[in-house]
Design a protein around this motif. Structure first.
Motif, PDB file in Angstrom:
ATOM      1  N   THR A  85       0.848  -1.193   0.000  1.00  0.00           N
ATOM      2  CA  THR A  85       0.000   0.000   0.000  1.00  0.00           C
ATOM      3  C   THR A  85       0.887   1.247   0.000  1.00  0.00           C
ATOM      4  OG1 THR A  85      -0.091   0.182   2.407  1.00  0.00           O
ATOM      5  CG2 THR A  85      -1.738  -1.247   1.360  1.00  0.00           C
ATOM      6  N   SER A  86       0.284   2.395  -0.268  1.00  0.00           N
ATOM      7  CA  SER A  86       1.079   3.628  -0.253  1.00  0.00           C
ATOM      8  C   SER A  86       1.599   3.908   1.149  1.00  0.00           C
ATOM      9  CB  SER A  86       0.238   4.800  -0.762  1.00  0.00           C
ATOM     10  OG  SER A  86      -0.894   5.008   0.059  1.00  0.00           O
ATOM     11  N   ASP A  87       0.814   3.567   2.196  1.00  0.00           N
ATOM     12  CA  ASP A  87       1.285   3.742   3.573  1.00  0.00           C
ATOM     13  C   ASP A  87       2.510   2.871   3.847  1.00  0.00           C
ATOM     14  OD1 ASP A  87      -0.559   5.616   4.233  1.00  0.00           O
ATOM     15  OD2 ASP A  87      -1.698   4.378   5.642  1.00  0.00           O
ATOM     16  N   GLN A  88       2.470   1.631   3.355  1.00  0.00           N
ATOM     17  CA  GLN A  88       3.613   0.735   3.557  1.00  0.00           C
ATOM     18  C   GLN A  88       4.854   1.260   2.844  1.00  0.00           C
ATOM     19  OE1 GLN A  88       1.658  -2.818   2.140  1.00  0.00           O
ATOM     20  NE2 GLN A  88       1.527  -3.697   4.202  1.00  0.00           N
ATOM     21  N   ARG A  89       4.675   1.803   1.647  1.00  0.00           N
ATOM     22  CA  ARG A  89       5.819   2.341   0.898  1.00  0.00           C
ATOM     23  C   ARG A  89       6.427   3.548   1.622  1.00  0.00           C
ATOM     24  NH1 ARG A  89       7.169   0.096  -3.672  1.00  0.00           N
ATOM     25  NH2 ARG A  89       5.693  -1.217  -4.816  1.00  0.00           N
ATOM     26  N   LYS A  90       5.555   4.416   2.167  1.00  0.00           N
ATOM     27  CA  LYS A  90       6.055   5.570   2.925  1.00  0.00           C
ATOM     28  C   LYS A  90       6.820   5.111   4.157  1.00  0.00           C
ATOM     29  CE  LYS A  90       2.335   8.692   1.506  1.00  0.00           C
ATOM     30  NZ  LYS A  90       1.033   9.271   1.939  1.00  0.00           N
ATOM     31  N   ALA A  91       6.300   4.054   4.825  1.00  0.00           N
ATOM     32  CA  ALA A  91       6.990   3.518   6.008  1.00  0.00           C
ATOM     33  C   ALA A  91       8.355   2.956   5.624  1.00  0.00           C
ATOM     34  CB  ALA A  91       6.132   2.442   6.670  1.00  0.00           C
ATOM     35  N   MET A  92       8.419   2.278   4.466  1.00  0.00           N
ATOM     36  CA  MET A  92       9.707   1.739   4.003  1.00  0.00           C
ATOM     37  C   MET A  92      10.695   2.864   3.718  1.00  0.00           C
ATOM     38  SD  MET A  92       8.400  -1.285   1.445  1.00  0.00           S
ATOM     39  CE  MET A  92       7.200  -2.511   1.988  1.00  0.00           C
ATOM     40  N   LEU A 152       6.204   1.571  14.722  1.00  0.00           N
ATOM     41  CA  LEU A 152       5.297   1.320  13.606  1.00  0.00           C
ATOM     42  C   LEU A 152       3.981   0.821  14.181  1.00  0.00           C
ATOM     43  CD1 LEU A 152       5.012   1.058  10.479  1.00  0.00           C
ATOM     44  CD2 LEU A 152       5.789  -1.315  10.743  1.00  0.00           C
ATOM     45  N   MET A 153       2.942   1.637  14.046  1.00  0.00           N
ATOM     46  CA  MET A 153       1.647   1.192  14.549  1.00  0.00           C
ATOM     47  C   MET A 153       0.615   1.352  13.445  1.00  0.00           C
ATOM     48  SD  MET A 153       0.405   4.144  17.183  1.00  0.00           S
ATOM     49  CE  MET A 153       0.447   5.889  16.796  1.00  0.00           C
ATOM     50  N   GLY A 154      -0.399   0.511  13.496  1.00  0.00           N
ATOM     51  CA  GLY A 154      -1.387   0.593  12.436  1.00  0.00           C
ATOM     52  C   GLY A 154      -2.610  -0.230  12.730  1.00  0.00           C
ATOM     53  N   GLU A 155      -3.548  -0.106  11.816  1.00  0.00           N
ATOM     54  CA  GLU A 155      -4.791  -0.846  11.916  1.00  0.00           C
ATOM     55  C   GLU A 155      -4.539  -2.348  11.919  1.00  0.00           C
ATOM     56  OE1 GLU A 155      -7.671  -0.800  12.561  1.00  0.00           O
ATOM     57  OE2 GLU A 155      -8.537   1.161  12.246  1.00  0.00           O
ATOM     58  N   VAL A 156      -5.483  -3.074  12.487  1.00  0.00           N
ATOM     59  CA  VAL A 156      -5.442  -4.534  12.398  1.00  0.00           C
ATOM     60  C   VAL A 156      -5.421  -4.912  10.918  1.00  0.00           C
ATOM     61  CG1 VAL A 156      -6.701  -6.643  12.879  1.00  0.00           C
ATOM     62  CG2 VAL A 156      -6.721  -4.789  14.539  1.00  0.00           C
ATOM     63  N   GLY A 157      -4.418  -5.713  10.526  1.00  0.00           N
ATOM     64  CA  GLY A 157      -4.355  -6.144   9.134  1.00  0.00           C
ATOM     65  C   GLY A 157      -3.785  -5.119   8.183  1.00  0.00           C
ATOM     66  N   SER A 158      -3.138  -4.062   8.698  1.00  0.00           N
ATOM     67  CA  SER A 158      -2.608  -3.023   7.814  1.00  0.00           C
ATOM     68  C   SER A 158      -1.254  -3.396   7.219  1.00  0.00           C
ATOM     69  CB  SER A 158      -2.495  -1.694   8.565  1.00  0.00           C
ATOM     70  OG  SER A 158      -1.653  -1.831   9.693  1.00  0.00           O
ATOM     71  N   GLY A 159      -0.689  -4.524   7.646  1.00  0.00           N
ATOM     72  CA  GLY A 159       0.534  -5.005   7.020  1.00  0.00           C
ATOM     73  C   GLY A 159       1.816  -4.519   7.655  1.00  0.00           C
ATOM     74  N   LYS A 160       1.844  -4.464   8.988  1.00  0.00           N
ATOM     75  CA  LYS A 160       3.071  -4.023   9.682  1.00  0.00           C
ATOM     76  C   LYS A 160       4.211  -5.008   9.437  1.00  0.00           C
ATOM     77  CE  LYS A 160       0.644  -3.923  13.470  1.00  0.00           C
ATOM     78  NZ  LYS A 160      -0.700  -3.937  12.882  1.00  0.00           N
ATOM     79  N   THR A 161       3.885  -6.309   9.334  1.00  0.00           N
ATOM     80  CA  THR A 161       4.939  -7.312   9.170  1.00  0.00           C
ATOM     81  C   THR A 161       5.651  -7.153   7.827  1.00  0.00           C
ATOM     82  OG1 THR A 161       3.525  -8.789  10.460  1.00  0.00           O
ATOM     83  CG2 THR A 161       5.444  -9.769   9.432  1.00  0.00           C
ATOM     84  N   VAL A 162       4.949  -6.634   6.812  1.00  0.00           N
ATOM     85  CA  VAL A 162       5.591  -6.379   5.511  1.00  0.00           C
ATOM     86  C   VAL A 162       6.703  -5.354   5.683  1.00  0.00           C
ATOM     87  CG1 VAL A 162       5.224  -5.428   3.199  1.00  0.00           C
ATOM     88  CG2 VAL A 162       3.530  -6.980   4.186  1.00  0.00           C
ATOM     89  N   VAL A 189       2.600   5.633  11.127  1.00  0.00           N
ATOM     90  CA  VAL A 189       1.251   5.081  11.251  1.00  0.00           C
ATOM     91  C   VAL A 189       0.811   4.466   9.926  1.00  0.00           C
ATOM     92  CG1 VAL A 189      -1.173   5.611  11.728  1.00  0.00           C
ATOM     93  CG2 VAL A 189       0.632   6.769  13.017  1.00  0.00           C
ATOM     94  N   LEU A 190       0.304   3.247   9.966  1.00  0.00           N
ATOM     95  CA  LEU A 190      -0.307   2.600   8.800  1.00  0.00           C
ATOM     96  C   LEU A 190      -1.821   2.619   8.982  1.00  0.00           C
ATOM     97  CD1 LEU A 190       1.942  -0.590   8.317  1.00  0.00           C
ATOM     98  CD2 LEU A 190       2.240   1.678   7.314  1.00  0.00           C
ATOM     99  N   ARG A 191      -2.500   3.400   8.168  1.00  0.00           N
ATOM    100  CA  ARG A 191      -3.964   3.470   8.254  1.00  0.00           C
ATOM    101  C   ARG A 191      -4.633   2.721   7.110  1.00  0.00           C
ATOM    102  NH1 ARG A 191      -6.220   7.131  11.754  1.00  0.00           N
ATOM    103  NH2 ARG A 191      -4.784   8.543  12.822  1.00  0.00           N
ATOM    104  N   GLU A 192      -3.953   2.635   6.003  1.00  0.00           N
ATOM    105  CA  GLU A 192      -4.536   2.066   4.790  1.00  0.00           C
ATOM    106  C   GLU A 192      -4.537   0.542   4.876  1.00  0.00           C
ATOM    107  OE1 GLU A 192      -3.668   2.549  -0.028  1.00  0.00           O
ATOM    108  OE2 GLU A 192      -2.381   3.494   1.465  1.00  0.00           O
ATOM    109  N   LEU A 193      -5.677  -0.075   4.578  1.00  0.00           N
ATOM    110  CA  LEU A 193      -5.774  -1.530   4.603  1.00  0.00           C
ATOM    111  C   LEU A 193      -5.461  -2.101   3.226  1.00  0.00           C
ATOM    112  CD1 LEU A 193      -8.988  -2.150   6.739  1.00  0.00           C
ATOM    113  CD2 LEU A 193      -6.613  -2.110   7.478  1.00  0.00           C
ATOM    114  N   PRO A 194      -4.793  -3.266   3.178  1.00  0.00           N
ATOM    115  CA  PRO A 194      -4.516  -3.893   1.878  1.00  0.00           C
ATOM    116  C   PRO A 194      -5.806  -4.194   1.122  1.00  0.00           C
ATOM    117  CG  PRO A 194      -3.248  -4.942   3.631  1.00  0.00           C
ATOM    118  CD  PRO A 194      -4.223  -4.036   4.292  1.00  0.00           C
ATOM    119  N   ALA A 195      -5.716  -4.214  -0.183  1.00  0.00           N
ATOM    120  CA  ALA A 195      -6.888  -4.523  -1.011  1.00  0.00           C
ATOM    121  C   ALA A 195      -7.422  -5.903  -0.659  1.00  0.00           C
ATOM    122  CB  ALA A 195      -6.490  -4.472  -2.481  1.00  0.00           C
ATOM    123  N   GLY A 196      -8.739  -6.020  -0.661  1.00  0.00           N
ATOM    124  CA  GLY A 196      -9.353  -7.320  -0.394  1.00  0.00           C
ATOM    125  C   GLY A 196      -9.847  -7.503   1.015  1.00  0.00           C
TER     126      GLY A 196
END
Length: 704
Positions: free
Chosen positions: A280-287, A304-314, A456-463
C-alpha cells in the motif's frame, strides 16, 4: 558597571524603596520540610496512609482532592442526605450499649450559626476525651432526620463554623483513613506548600500565565481546584517530555549503529517477484522512513503502529532484508511463543522460495535444533531469526546483528531491551523498529512513546472485507447468534469463540475456556468439529490446534485471548466474544481483526449489555484509532497501557485526553528548552525535578 535597579516581577517598572522594605528579607524554600515523614495516628490510619503512598508531607500535599462539595449548614440538612458540616461541640458523652460486642456510643450536641443537632459516633469511645466542648469539627455522614446525624468521617477543623465554610475538598481515601481525615492532615501541613521548589523558568510561567508551584498546591486543596491541578499537570507533562526527548537525544549521541547501504538487489527482487501483493502507499512511505533511518550511523528508534491487518509485518520484513543485503543479520522478538510462531509463519508466506534463510527460536525449541541454529547464527550463515525473549539469552550470539524488530515493546522490560542492544557487534547498537498492533491515540503516543519516531499505517490492503458487529444481550439474541454461526459453518466457513476474560490468572481462564469448549461441543455445535486453545496448553498442543483450524480440519476454535494478534485464517468469518464488556476496546478490536481476512462477508457478535458504551462503540466504529480515542476517554491513560516498561511512571496530576492541549504546549516548551540547553546546565531545578520524578533511569539513554 552601573547599578541594576530591582524591578517588579515580570515587569520593567523599578521597585520603590518602600516596596522593597515592605517585602522584607528574601525567603528561601526549605524542601526538607516536604521530605519530612508524615505523622498519622492511630496506627490503623497510619497503615492506611502508607497504602495510599502518603508517607511524607510532600506526598500528602500532592494527593489532590477528587472534587469539592458544598459544606451544608444544619438548617439546610434533609432526611437521608449524605453531607459534610463544619460545627462546634457544645457537649459530649458516652453511653453503654446492651448489644453484645459493641463498644459504648459517643453522642455529642454540635452547633453552627443556624442551629444545633445530635451526632452519634460508633465504636470510638475515646472521642469523648478527644473532642471536648468548644472543639471545631468537620463531620461527614448521614442526616437521619429529627435532628440526628450519624457520623461516617470526622476530623478536627480550623475552619469557621457554619455558612462561612462554603465548600470542602473530597479526597481519594481508603479503609482506615477517610477523606475527612486526609483533609484535616492537609490543613495541618498546608503551610509547608510554601517550601515547594519551583522548577519552571520564570519566562515560561510569565508567557503561559502560570502560578508558582506553591500557589498551585494551595489552590488545588483550598481554592481553584481545577486551576491548581492543571498547573501541576502542565509541570508533570513538561518534565516527562523533557525526560523522553533527552533520553532519545542521548541514545542518538551516545550510541552508534552500522549505517546500511542504500536499497539493493535483494529488496528490489523481493518487492517485484516474491511479495504476494503490491504494498500500500502507507507501507511504501513507512519503508522510505526506514531507509532514511538505517542509512545513518545512529540507531533507528521508530514505532510502527497501524490498523489490524494493515501489514506491519511487511514493513518489518523490509527492514530486516535491508540488514541482510548490507551483509548483516536481523531479529524479530515477540512477547509470546504463539505470536512468535505466527510472525515466523507470516514471514515465510511473504518470502516464498527461500529468498533468505530464516529460523524460529523459542523456549520450546528442541536442544538439537537450538544448537544448530546458534551455530549458524554465530557464523553469519543464518540471516533472519524470529523468536521470543529466548533471542536475548546469554548463549545466543549473532555474527553481525544490524536490525532488530521488537513487537509489543511495552511487554518487555528495560533490562530485556538492553540485552537486545548487546547482541549487536561491540561498540554498536542495532537499528530498532518497534511494532504495536494497538492503535494508540496521538495524546498517548506523545507520553508512552514520546522517545520514538512514529509511523502510522492506516490504509488496509486490497481485499480486506468490512466486518459487521452486533451486541447480543437476551436469550433470544444468543440463540439467534448460534444459529447465525451454524449458517456460516454450513456454508463452509469457520468461527472463533473467545471465552470470558478471567483477570485472576491464566490458569482460571484456561479452565473457563475448557468448560465452554465441552459445553459447545456437546451442545450448540455438537454436529461440528470443535477444537480448544488456551495459554496453559503445551506449545506443541497449541500449534496442533491452531494448525488444524488453519488447515480447515476444525470448524470452531474455542480460545482465550492467545488468538488476539497474529492469527491469520482467511476462511474464518465469525467471531463470538463472551462477556465482551470485560475487555478493553483496543483488545476487542484486535480480536475482531482475526476475521474479515478473506473474500467473504464477516460478522462479529459480542455477548454483553446493550447499554455498554464500550460495546456500542464497537458496533458503531471500525476505525481502530477512533476506538483507541474512545477507550482513552473511558479508561484513562494508565489503564490502557499500564505503566510502560521504561522506568517512567504514569501521571499523578494530568488527565488524558482532556489535558491534550497542555501536553502539546509542554512538548513545545520541552523542545525549546532542550534545544538551547541540552544538558540543562542553565536549568538545574528542572534537572533535579526530572530526577526526583522519574529516578536514575530518566537520564539514561533509552534501550532498544
Amino acid at each position: 558597571m552601573a547599578d541594576v535597579a530591582p524591578t517588579a516581577f515580570a515587569s520593567s517598572d523599578p521597585l520603590s524603596d518602600d516596596a522593597l522594605h515592605a517585602a522584607g528579607p528574601p525567603r528561601y524554600p526549605r524542601p526538607s520540610r516536604l521530605a519530612a515523614e508524615l505523622a498519622v495516628s492511630p496506627p490503623k490510619a497510619a497503615a492506611a496512609a502508607e497504602r495510599l503512598g502518603l508517607t511524607t508531607v510532600g506526598a500528602l500535599l500532592e494527593h489532590l482532592p477528587r472534587d469539592r462539595q458544598d459544606a451544608r449548614t444544619i438548617i439546610e440538612l434533609e432526611a437521608g442526605e449524605i453531607a459534610t458540616v463544619v460545627v462546634e461541640v457544645r457537649s459530649i458523652s458516652s453511653r453503654s450499649v446492651r448489644r453484645r460486642g459493641m463498644r459504648p456510643l459517643v453522642e455529642a450536641v454540635v452547633a453552627d450559626e443556624t442551629g444545633t443537632m445530635k451526632v452519634t459516633f460508633f465504636n470510638q469511645p475515646w472521642l469523648e476525651r478527644k473532642y471536648r466542648p468548644g472543639a471545631r469539627l468537620l463531620l461527614s455522614g448521614k442526616y437521619e432526620g429529627r435532628n440526628r446525624f450519624r457520623v461516617q468521617g470526622h476530623a478536627e477543623s480550623g475552619e469557621a463554623v457554619g455558612a462561612a465554610a462554603s465548600d470542602v475538598a473530597t479526597y481519594p481515601a481508603t479503609e482506615g483513613l477517610s477523606s475527612t481525615q486526609i483533609l484535616a492532615l492537609v490543613r495541618q501541613h498546608a503551610d509547608a506548600a510554601r517550601d515547594a521548589l519551583e522548577p519552571l523558568p520564570a519566562r515560561l510561567r510569565v508567557q503561559d500565565r502560570l502560578p508558582d508551584r506553591a500557589a498551585a498546591l494551595l489552590a488545588a486543596h483550598f481554592g481553584d481546584h481545577e486551576g491548581g491541578r492543571q498547573r501541576l499537570a502542565y509541570e508533570e507533562m513538561l518534565l516527562l517530555q523533557m525526560a523522553l526527548l533527552r533520553r532519545r537525544a542521548r541514545r542518538r549521541e551516545g550510541a552508534r549503529a552500522a549505517a546500511l547501504e542504500p536499497p539493493g538487489d535483494l529488496t528490489a527482487r523481493w518487492l517485484s517477484d516474491s511479495l504476494p501483493f503490491a504494498p500500500t502507499s502507507d507501507q511504501r512511505k513507512a519503508m522510505e522512513s526506514v531507509d532514511a533511518d538505517v542509512e545513518r550511523d545512529r540507531p533507528m528508534q521508530r514505532l510502527l503502529m497501524g490498523e489490524v491487518g494493515s501489514g506491519k509485518t511487511v514493513v518489518a520484513l523490509y527492514a530486516m532484508l535491508r540488514a541482510v543485503e548490507s551483509g548483516g543479520q536481523a531479529a524479530l522478538m515477540a512477547p509470546t511463543e504463539t505470536l512468535a510462531e505466527q510472525h515466523f509463519a507470516t514471514l515465510q508466506k511473504l518470502m516464498p522460495g527461500e529468498l533468505v534463510q530464516a529460523a524460529l527460536l523459542t523456549g520450546s525449541t528442541p536442544a538439537g535444533r537450538r544448537a544448530d541454529l546458534l551455530g549458524k547464527l554465530a557464523t553469519g550463515e543464518l540471516k533472519l531469526l524470529v523468536g521470543t525473549h529466548a533471542i536475548i539469552e546469554e548463549p545466543v550470539e549473532f555474527d553481525r546483528l544490524a536490525v532488530a524488530v521488537v513487537d509489543e515493546q511495552h511487554r518487555f522490560g528495560v533490562n530485556q531491551r538492553r540485552a537486545l542492544d548487546r547482541k549487536a557487534p561491540a561498540g554498536l547498537a542495532p537499528h530498532v523498529l518497534h511494532m504495536t498492533a494497538t492503535p494508540i491515540p496521538r495524546t498517548l503516543a506523545l507520553t508512552a512513546y514520546g522517545d520514538l519516531d512514529v509511523t502510522v499505517l492506516r490504509e488496509l490492503p486490497a481485499g480486506r472485507r468490512p466486518i459487521e458487529t452486533f451486541v447480543a444481550a437476551t436469550d433470544k439474541e444468543r440463540a439467534r447468534a448460534y444459529e447465525r454461526i451454524r449458517e456460516e459453518l454450513d456454508a463452509g466457513r469457520q468461527a472463533f469463540v473467545v471465552c470470558p476474560l478471567v483477570e485472576e490468572s491464566e490458569a482460571l481462564q484456561a479452565r473457563a475456556a475448557t468448560a465452554e469448549f465441552e459445553r459447545l461441543r456437546g451442545g450448540e455445535f455438537k454436529d461440528y468439529r470443535v477444537v480448544l486453545m488456551h495459554g496453559q496448553m503445551r506449545p506443541k498442543a497449541k500449534q496442533e490446534a491452531m494448525a488444524e483450524f488453519a488447515a480447515g480440519g476444525a470448524d470452531v476454535l474455542v480460545a482465550t485471548t492467545v488468538i488476539e494478534v497474529g492469527i491469520d485464517v482467511p476462511n474464518a468469518t465469525v467471531m463470538l466474544v463472551e462477556d465482551a464488556e470485560r475487555y478493553g476496546l483496543s483488545q476487542l478490536h484486535q480480536l475482531r481483526g482475526r476475521i474479515g481476512r478473506g473474500a467473504h462477508e464477516s460478522v462479529s457478535i459480542l455477548f454483553g449489555p446493550k447499554d455498554s458504551r464500550r460495546l456500542r462503540a464497537m458496533a458503531e466504529h471500525r476505525d481502530g484509532f477512533r476506538l483507541a480515542e474512545i477507550d482513552l476517554e473511558l479508561r484513562g491513560e494508565g489503564e490502557m497501557l499500564g505503566v510502560r516498561q521504561s522506568g517512567l511512571q504514569a501521571f499523578k496530576f494530568a488527565r488524558l485526553p482532556e489535558d491534550v492541549e497542555l501536553l502539546e504546549r509542554a512538548r513545545r516548551w520541552a523542545r525549546e528548552i532542550l534545544d538551547s540547553d541540552p544538558e540543562l546546565h542553565r536549568h538545574p531545578l528542572i534537572d533535579d525535578a526530572i530526577a526526583r520524578a522519574f529516578g536514575a533511569d530518566a537520564a539514561a539513554p533509552i534501550p532498544a
